[in-house]
Design an enzyme around this catalytic site. Structure first.
Site: not given
Ligand code: BDR
Ligand code: CA
Length: 305
Positions: A11, A16, A226, A237
Site C-alpha cells: 500500500d 513501502d 507527530q 517495510d
Molecule cells: C506499517 O503501516 C504502514 O504505515 C507502513 O507502510 C507499514 O507497512 C507499519 O505499521
Molecule cells: Ca505498508
C-alpha cells in the site's frame, strides 16, 4: 543464479516505496507482480504510487489492484504518509484499477507452485481473499513474509495493535492460520532501526534515487514524530524486504502468534506466547534483532546502484 520469485502486496506508502526500491535493485529477486491494497492511502493513490515506482525503477512486472476495504468493512486510512501516500513526491500517475489482485495471486502461485514468496507490506486482505477463493493456496506458497504486528512493543494504531493488522484483523487471522511458513517483522525491530537524514550521505551523489529518497524521508520524519512520537524515518517495510535479501542478518525466534479479532480494547493485537514454559506450537518465525548499521549500509548502497 536462481532468483527468488516474489509477489509484493503493498500500500505505498513511503516505507513501502523504499522496500520496492531495495527489491528492484537486488539482482537475486524476481518480482512477479506488485499487488496493491488500500491502507496508507486510497486504492487509487496506492496503485498510482505503485505505477510511479514501476516507472522510476524500470520494473517490468505487472501491477494488479486489490482490496478497497477490509473483509469486514471500510478501511481506516493512514496518516503518516500524507494524503497521497507518498508525501514529498508529486507525480501524474492515475492508478489503473484492475480489481483482480486476489485472482492474480492465485494464478501466479499456481504457475510456480512452492516457489513464490508473498511479501505482505500492507493489510493482508488480498492474500486472505485469495485463500478464501482457493483454500489449497497456502500449501503451494513457499513462504509469507509479513511486516506487521507488535510483539514486544506498544501498537502504533491502538494501544496494542500495529497498523497493517489493525486495518484487517480477520484477514491477518486467516493468514496466520495457514500452514505456510511465515516470517514476521514486527514494530519493535523497526523502531530500533531508523533511517536518519544524515545516513543519506552514504549514497553517491550521482545516484538517481538520492534526491527522491531525500524528498520522501524529510516530510515523513515530521509526520512520524507527530503521529507516532519517534525520531528518524521508521522504514518498517524496508526491513521486511531486507529479510528476503539477507535473512541471515536477522536474529529470529519461533513463536506461536494469534490475531485478536474480538477484543473490545485489543482488536487487531498480535498475541504471542512469550511464556518460557508450557507446550509450544510455534507458527511464525519472528525477527527480533538486526544490526542497524549493516542494514542501512546495504540498503543505501543498493539504492545508489
Ligand atoms: C506499517 O503501516 C504502514 O504505515 C507502513 O507502510 C507499514 O507497512 C507499519 O505499521
Ligand atoms: Ca505498508
Amino acid at each position: 543464479m536462481t532468483k527468488q520469485k516474489i509477489i509484493i502486496d503493498t500500500d505505498p506508502g513511503v516505507d513501502d516505496a523504499i522496500a520496492i526500491m531495495l527489491l528492484a535493485k537486488t539482482e537475486s529477486i524476481d518480482i512477479q507482480a506488485i499487488t496493491t491494497v488500500a491502507g496508507n492511502s486510497s486504492i487509487q493513490n496506492t496503485t498510482a504510487n505503485a505505477e510511479y515506482l514501476k516507472d522510476l525503477l524500470s520494473l517490468n512486472c505487472p501491477i494488479y489492484s486489490g482490496a478497497t476495504e477490509s473483509l469486514t468493512g471500510p478501511f481506516i486510512e493512514g496518516q503518516v504518509h500524507g494524503v497521497t501516500g507518498l508525501t514529498g513526491i508529486t507525480h501524474s500517475f492515475q492508478g489503473n484499477l484492475t480489481n483482480n489482485a486476489a485472482e492474480k495471486i492465485i494464478e501466479i502461485v499456481n504457475t510456480f507452485p512452492n516457489e513464490i514468496t508473498v511479501l505482505c507490506l500492507g493489510p493482508q486482505t488480498n492474500l486472505a481473499q485469495a485463500i478464501q477463493k482457493d483454500p489449497t493456496l497456502p500449501s503451494k506458497i513457499k513462504q509469507i513474509v509479513i511486516m506487521g504486528g507488535a510483539i514486544q512493543s506498544p501498537g502504533n494504531k491502538s494501544w496494542v495493535a500495529e497498523f497493517n493488522i489493525f486495518l484487517d484483523p480477520e484477514a491477518a487471522a486467516n493468514v496466520f492460520n495457514t500452514p505456510t511458513p511465515k516470517v514476521l517483522v514486527p514494530l519493535e525491530i523497526c523502531y530500533k532501526t531508523p533511517l536518519f537524514v544524515t545516513d543519506l550521505k552514504q549514497m553517491t551523489d550521482d545516484s538517481k534515487l538520492k534526491p527522491i529518497l531525500t524528498s520522501l524521508v524529510m516530510p515523513y520524519i515530521k509526520l512520524l514524530s507527530q503521529f507516532e512520537g519517534v525520531d528518524g524515518a521508521i522504514i518498517y517495510d524496508a526491513l521486511a524486504a531486507y529479510y528476503l535479501v539477507n535473512p541471515a542478518s536477522f536474529t529470529t525466534k519461533e513463536l506461536e502468534i494469534k490475531i485478536e479479532t474480538k477484543g473490545e480494547f485489543t482488536r487487531g493485537m498480535s498475541v504471542a506466547d512469550l511464556r518460557t514454559w508450557g507446550e509450544k506450537n510455534p507458527n511464525t518465525t519472528v525477527a527480533t534483532a538486526l544490526n542497524r548499521d549493516l542494514f542501512i549500509q546495504d540498503l543505501l548502497s543498493s539504492l545508489s546502484k
